[in-house]
Write a protein that holds these residues in place. Structure first.
Motif, PDB file in Angstrom:
ATOM      1  N   ASN A  64       0.794  -1.200  -0.053  1.00 12.65           N
ATOM      2  CA  ASN A  64       0.140  -0.140   0.087  1.00 12.65           C
ATOM      3  C   ASN A  64       0.960   1.116  -0.058  1.00 12.65           C
ATOM      4  O   ASN A  64       0.138   2.465   0.246  1.00 12.65           O
ATOM      5  N   SER A  65       2.149   1.223  -0.228  1.00  6.46           N
ATOM      6  CA  SER A  65       3.094   2.187  -0.031  1.00  6.46           C
ATOM      7  C   SER A  65       3.218   3.063  -1.415  1.00  6.46           C
ATOM      8  O   SER A  65       2.809   2.693  -2.281  1.00  6.46           O
ATOM      9  N   ILE A  84       4.636  -2.886   2.919  1.00  7.01           N
ATOM     10  CA  ILE A  84       3.525  -2.290   3.635  1.00  7.01           C
ATOM     11  C   ILE A  84       3.790  -1.011   4.568  1.00  7.01           C
ATOM     12  O   ILE A  84       4.619  -1.314   5.311  1.00  7.01           O
ATOM     13  N   ASN A  88      -1.090   4.782   6.271  1.00  3.82           N
ATOM     14  CA  ASN A  88      -1.118   5.202   4.837  1.00  3.82           C
ATOM     15  C   ASN A  88      -2.097   5.977   4.509  1.00  3.82           C
ATOM     16  O   ASN A  88      -3.284   5.590   4.796  1.00  3.82           O
TER      17      ASN A  88
END
Ligand SMILES: *[C@@H]1O[C@H](CO)[C@@H](O)[C@H](O)[C@H]1NC(C)=O
Length: 193
Positions: A64-65, A84, A88
């Motif tokens: 998800n970065s 990850i 975020n």
């Protein structure tokens, strides 16, 4: 004082560049926070025209970065399979934890280096080469880093004093024999509080 390199490692770092021009006071504050001297000459670039910034061959890293692999058409020793981050997007004044899983196809030994460029809006904040073996001690690794699967887990604090704005980072790492290890890029927006 939070070192810039810590931030760079945290951001792992940069992307396509399209930020807004930032006020001078914020630029000075950004320099202060990262302990940097004002550059003798400001480099302002638009679009992706800066020589060191990545071209179009960018590959998203699963997870998800905001971090992507750059120069993806060139062979690289590190295959970052997953990254990850939590929370975020990253927030100023908060801790951020990242977990990275990658596969290294060759040992990385003393003498490896990483070329890091950071932009704040359109302004080049820093362009510097660091000793990779020294930097990775901050993520509890040490040289030689042996080939095979590597998992890195790290929590760092993002100082609340980081000026809001768009930060773009590109980091290219090489072995002591100039073999390409990886190119990582990220763009992070810290909104005004
Ligand atoms: C960040 O983590 C450190 C160490 O665990 C802790 O002392 C600190 O309070 C945390 N900061 C925030 C904003 O949660």
């Amino acid at each position: 004082m939070v070192s810039f390199t810590k931030f760079a490692i945290l951001a792992l770092t940069a992307g396509t560049i399209n930020g807004a021009l930032v006020p001078t006071a914020d630029f000075q504050k950004a320099l202060d926070v990262f302990g940097l001297e004002p550059p003798s000459q400001l480099t302002v670039s638009f679009g992706g025209s800066s020589s060191n910034f990545p071209g179009p061959d960018i590959r998203p890293i699963p997870g998800n970065s905001p971090v992507s692999q750059c120069d993806a058409n060139q062979p690289q020793l590190l295959n970052l399979q997953k990254l990850i981050i939590d929370p975020n997007p990253p927030e100023r004044g908060q801790n951020i934890t990242f977990v990275a899983t990658g596969f290294l196809s060759k040992d990385v030994e003393e003498g490896a280096y990483v070329d890091v460029e950071v932009k704040y809006g359109f302004i080049k904040l820093v362009h510097e080469t660091f000793d990779l073996c020294e930097e990775i001690t901050k993520v509890e690794l040490e040289c030689p880093v042996l080939k095979g699967e590597q998992v890195i887990r790290k929590t760092v604090e993002i100082p609340a004093e980081v000026p809001p704005g768009r930060y773009s980072v590109v980091a290219r790492a090489y072995t002591n024999k100039d073999v390409f290890i990886t190119c990582l890029t990220a763009t992070i927006d810290f909104p005004a509080a």
